[in-house]
Design an enzyme around this catalytic site. Structure first.
Site, short mmCIF file in Angstrom:
data_model
loop_
_atom_site.label_atom_id
_atom_site.label_comp_id
_atom_site.label_asym_id
_atom_site.label_seq_id
_atom_site.Cartn_x
_atom_site.Cartn_y
_atom_site.Cartn_z
N GLY A 153 34.02 -15.13 5.10
CA GLY A 153 33.28 -13.95 4.66
C GLY A 153 33.52 -12.80 5.61
O GLY A 153 33.86 -13.01 6.78
N GLN A 188 31.87 -5.03 9.88
CA GLN A 188 32.78 -5.66 10.85
C GLN A 188 34.12 -4.95 10.98
O GLN A 188 34.85 -5.17 11.95
CB GLN A 188 33.03 -7.12 10.47
N HIS A 217 24.95 -8.67 8.61
CA HIS A 217 25.88 -7.70 9.21
C HIS A 217 25.60 -6.29 8.69
O HIS A 217 25.65 -5.32 9.44
CB HIS A 217 27.34 -8.05 8.88
N CYS A 264 31.56 -16.63 13.33
CA CYS A 264 31.71 -15.26 12.86
C CYS A 264 33.01 -14.69 13.41
O CYS A 264 33.31 -14.88 14.59
CB CYS A 264 30.52 -14.43 13.36
N LEU A 265 33.74 -13.97 12.58
CA LEU A 265 35.01 -13.38 13.04
C LEU A 265 34.78 -12.34 14.14
O LEU A 265 35.70 -12.03 14.89
CB LEU A 265 35.75 -12.75 11.85
N HIS A 314 24.43 -14.47 5.98
CA HIS A 314 25.09 -14.06 7.23
C HIS A 314 25.76 -12.69 7.06
O HIS A 314 25.59 -11.80 7.90
CB HIS A 314 26.12 -15.15 7.59
N GLU A 315 26.48 -12.51 5.97
CA GLU A 315 27.18 -11.23 5.75
C GLU A 315 26.19 -10.09 5.48
O GLU A 315 26.41 -8.96 5.92
CB GLU A 315 28.19 -11.33 4.60
NI NI Z 1 29.92 -12.67 10.76
#
Ligand code: NI
Length: 168
Positions: A46, A51, A137, A91-92, A133-134
């Site tokens: 995701g 991000q 963000h 998480c990226l 989670h997204e």
């Molecule tokens: Ni993330």
């Protein structure tokens, strides 16, 4: 298409709150394409626009093993949630850190697709976790902010050190 740079925690820009998308323009189409390419290239499940330093309410998700079930959510809203589930999240923007976070197990989401149409979707377990989670963000929240202050400061110094080492 292009691979975008993913902001790395503790970058302050990860704490910006995204604005709703008012119209599906060419710019949004390009953003979604680039976010999708960036997510797949980074082997993520995701990615939120926040991000990649675009502060609009757009997320892309693909939790399938086959990497061919892309979901695009524009202006997502959780309209129902139930149950509790904790999952070791990553998480990226916080590479190499995996921590359990408590989330709702089942959710219903309302969002807009790339045609500008509203849709509703039910999600559970990993898919539901990923959407939550997204969406965090988009509110400027990174998953490790659910952890204790002590754990957060340990993670921050670990990542800062790693970023310094990578530069030298
Ligand atoms: Ni993330």
């Amino acid at each position: 298409m292009a691979i975008l740079k993913i902001l790395q925690y503790p970058d302050e820009r990860l704490h910006k709150v995204a604005a709703p998308v008012s119209a599906i323009t060419d710019e949004i189409h390009v953003l979604v394409q680039n976010m999708t390419e960036t997510m797949y290239a980074a082997a993520g499940i995701g990615l939120a626009a926040t991000q990649v330093d675009v502060h609009q309410r757009v997320i892309v998700i693909d939790v399938s093993e086959t990497r061919d079930q892309l979901h695009v959510f524009i202006n997502p809203e959780i309209i129902a949630s139930e149950g509790e589930f904790d999952y070791q999240e990553g998480c990226l923007s916080v590479p190499g850190i995996f921590e359990k976070v408590k989330r709702a197990e089942n959710i219903s989401v309302r969002a807009m697709n790339l045609n500008g149409d509203l849709f509703e979707l039910d999600a559970s377990s990993l898919f539901a976790i990923c959407i939550q989670h997204e969406m965090d963000h988009l509110m400027g929240k990174v998953f490790i902010e659910y952890l204790s202050q002590l754990k957060q400061s340990r993670i921050r110094s670990k990542l800062r050190k790693r970023q310094r080492d990578a530069k030298s």
